[in-house]
Scaffold this motif. Structure first.
Motif, PDB file in Angstrom:
ATOM      1  N   GLN A 182      25.871  -2.389 -14.957  1.00  0.00           N
ATOM      2  CA  GLN A 182      25.376  -3.673 -15.464  1.00  0.00           C
ATOM      3  C   GLN A 182      26.237  -4.830 -14.952  1.00  0.00           C
ATOM      4  O   GLN A 182      25.720  -5.883 -14.577  1.00  0.00           O
ATOM      5  N   LEU A 229      19.463  -6.527 -18.392  1.00  0.00           N
ATOM      6  CA  LEU A 229      20.905  -6.564 -18.667  1.00  0.00           C
ATOM      7  C   LEU A 229      21.119  -6.517 -20.175  1.00  0.00           C
ATOM      8  O   LEU A 229      21.084  -7.541 -20.855  1.00  0.00           O
ATOM      9  N   SER A 231      23.721  -4.419 -21.655  1.00  0.00           N
ATOM     10  CA  SER A 231      25.044  -3.914 -22.019  1.00  0.00           C
ATOM     11  C   SER A 231      25.654  -4.764 -23.133  1.00  0.00           C
ATOM     12  O   SER A 231      25.728  -5.985 -23.027  1.00  0.00           O
TER      13      SER A 231
END
Length: 526
Positions: A182, A229, A231
């Motif tokens: 990520q 994204l 994370s």
């Protein structure tokens, strides 16, 4: 704040009571917490809410009046003075010039009240670069810029408390392969945005395109979701970065702003990137107060502090201004050929007897983040925690606070002295009333509670807390704001009244404020 922090009305009352007892010395052996509010006077700004006083008293005149002696106002005055225009007066409601970039003294040591560092300027920030050369912070040699090493942030620069210990740098360590991927993915997307769209600091030095407008139209959090994204560690870090520069998290700022944070400077570098270099920054014990003090010094005879400007009206033969002299507790009349409104735009709209339509529209689009700075004097050093050693900038993972800087980190004095920490909170707009209405002891407790999560011994060692509150510290670049035609019009307006403030860029940093001031000087009709 930590997840279990009790922000209920009852919880707030309990904490305020405890801090009040501590401040009052509830037992013979209980240390008395010293401190209070410093730096700002909200009641002066609130004069604009009441009726205007009678405009009497002697009339004072100037060729150019600059309302606001923050970085934009000081930059404008410097630019005018360099052109040989010396019939200038700057009016500011506070007792010290510098706006959000002012310093303070606590126990004989300098510390910041607001902004505390300045990244080395890129090629687009030529006005800032010229200023730094003039102040002796940089010099050109053989076609390269050399910086005064004494003013660059000393190592260690940053650390993050996570997983029970301190780690170097503020980017959370990648705890698994998915997080590392990520990080790499986001780094690639930032680099792609730099290549294909283009970003600059100041922002108006980059050509505005449909690609920028598309980014500006959506929240940064939405853009991150669409990019896959997710994370937790990356998203916390990006929220932290947005709060640090913009006063709101990724859900509250545009995707353009979130990418601009990285793409207008040195990009985003994933762990393991061998080309990555830590961004060098200039900093001083008093933060950017070092810069504002040196900008103000040559202008000291022209700066009139403790003047709350109440009305600006353009007439046939000049511009009339009504101010309140706080020291004399009396109205004060001024007249000038031209006026620069180096104030937040919503203040400018209140001051003008006939605000232009562009200003009305821009003001309706803007929102500002409340801000709290707390300078904390301790009686003795804090206990050492595992991991990286104490650094200039220190942040706890998972918090919504912005951590603290060590105001003595840059000091070259080897004499052992108790720690002096400067903690920062960017608050939601919903807490502005609380910031203005709760006593300083309440906010000292909020800050102490937060820092106790990494330093459990801090509350017992806290001797004094000097707190500074900014009800409207910085413009939040909400979705759609940077695309505002009204902001563009105000940035380009010419005449006897012009505007100069970081609000014109939609967010608040030194580079934007100073450039706005310098360019406003060139747009004045004199």
């Amino acid at each position: 704040m930590r997840p279990d922090h009790d922000d209920s009305p009852a919880g707030l009352r309990r904490r305020t009571l405890l801090l009040s007892l501590l401040a009052g010395g509830c037992a013979p052996d209980t240390p008395v917490l010293q401190g209070g509010w410093v730096g700002t006077h909200p009641e002066r700004g609130h004069r604009l809410r009441g009726p205007l006083p009678a405009a009497d008293g002697p009339l004072r005149k100037a060729g150019v009046l600059i309302v606001g002696a923050g970085i934009a106002g000081l930059g404008c005055a410097r630019a005018l003075a360099q052109r040989g225009i010396d019939d200038i007066a700057l009016l500011d409601l506070e007792d010290q010039a510098g706006g959000n970039s002012r310093g303070h003294q606590l126990a004989g040591s300098p510390c910041p009240l607001g902004a505390h560092y300045l990244p080395l300027p890129g090629e687009e920030a030529r006005e800032v670069s010229e200023l730094l050369h003039e102040l002796g912070l940089a010099r050109s040699r053989l076609g390269r810029t050399e910086w005064d090493e004494r003013q660059l942030c000393h190592s260690p620069q940053e650390r993050l408390f996570i997983d029970g210990e301190w780690h170097e740098g503020l980017l959370p360590p990648a705890d698994d392969a998915a997080t590392r991927e990520q990080y790499r993915r986001f780094a690639d997307l930032v680099a792609q945005a730099q290549r294909e769209a283009g970003f600059a600091m100041p922002t108006r030095r980059a050509r505005w395109t449909a690609a920028h407008a598309a980014l500006d139209a959506q929240p940064f959090s939405t853009w991150l979701d669409r990019a896959g994204l997710h994370s937790v560690r990356l998203r916390w870090y990006l929220d932290y970065c947005c709060r640090d520069d913009f006063g709101a998290d990724a859900a509250g700022v545009s995707a353009w702003a979130g990418l601009h944070y990285f793409a207008s400077r040195h990009g985003f570098h994933a762990p393991g990137d061998e080309t990555a270099e830590r961004e060098p920054v200039l900093t001083w014990p008093e933060g950017n107060g070092w810069l504002s003090a040196r900008m103000a010094e040559p202008l000291r005879e022209r700066i009139h502090l403790g003047r709350s400007v109440l009305r600006v009206a353009e007439g046939r033969h000049g511009i009339d201004l009504l101010a309140w002299n706080e020291a004399a507790d009396a109205p004060e009349r001024w007249q000038a050929r031209a006026v620069v409104l180096a104030t937040p735009l919503f203040i400018a709209a209140r001051l003008l007897a006939a605000p232009p339509e562009a200003l009305r529209r821009a003001t309706a689009q803007l929102s500002h983040a409340p801000w709290l700075t707390a300078n904390l004097l301790l009686s003795e050093p804090l206990l050492t925690r595992p991991g990286a050693p104490p650094a200039w900038d220190n942040v706890r993972y998972g918090t919504r606070a912005l951590g603290y800087v060590d105001a003595r980190h840059q000091s070259l004095d080897p004499t052992p002295r108790p720690p002096l920490l400067t903690a920062y909170l960017a608050l939601p707009t919903a807490r502005r009333a609380e910031l203005l209405n709760q006593p300083w002891q309440h906010w000292a407790g909020v800050v102490s509670d937060e820092l106790a999560q990494t330093h459990p011994d801090l509350p017992a060692k806290l001797v004094r807390a000097d707190l500074c509150r900014f009800g409207h510290a910085m413009s939040i670049p909400t979705p759609g704001l940077r695309s505002s035609a009204a902001l563009t019009a105000l940035s380009e307006a010419r005449g006897r009244i012009v505007f100069a403030h970081a609000d014109l860029a939609g967010y608040s940093v030194f580079e934007e404020a100073y450039t706005a001031g310098v360019t406003a000087a060139a747009r004045l009709s004199l």
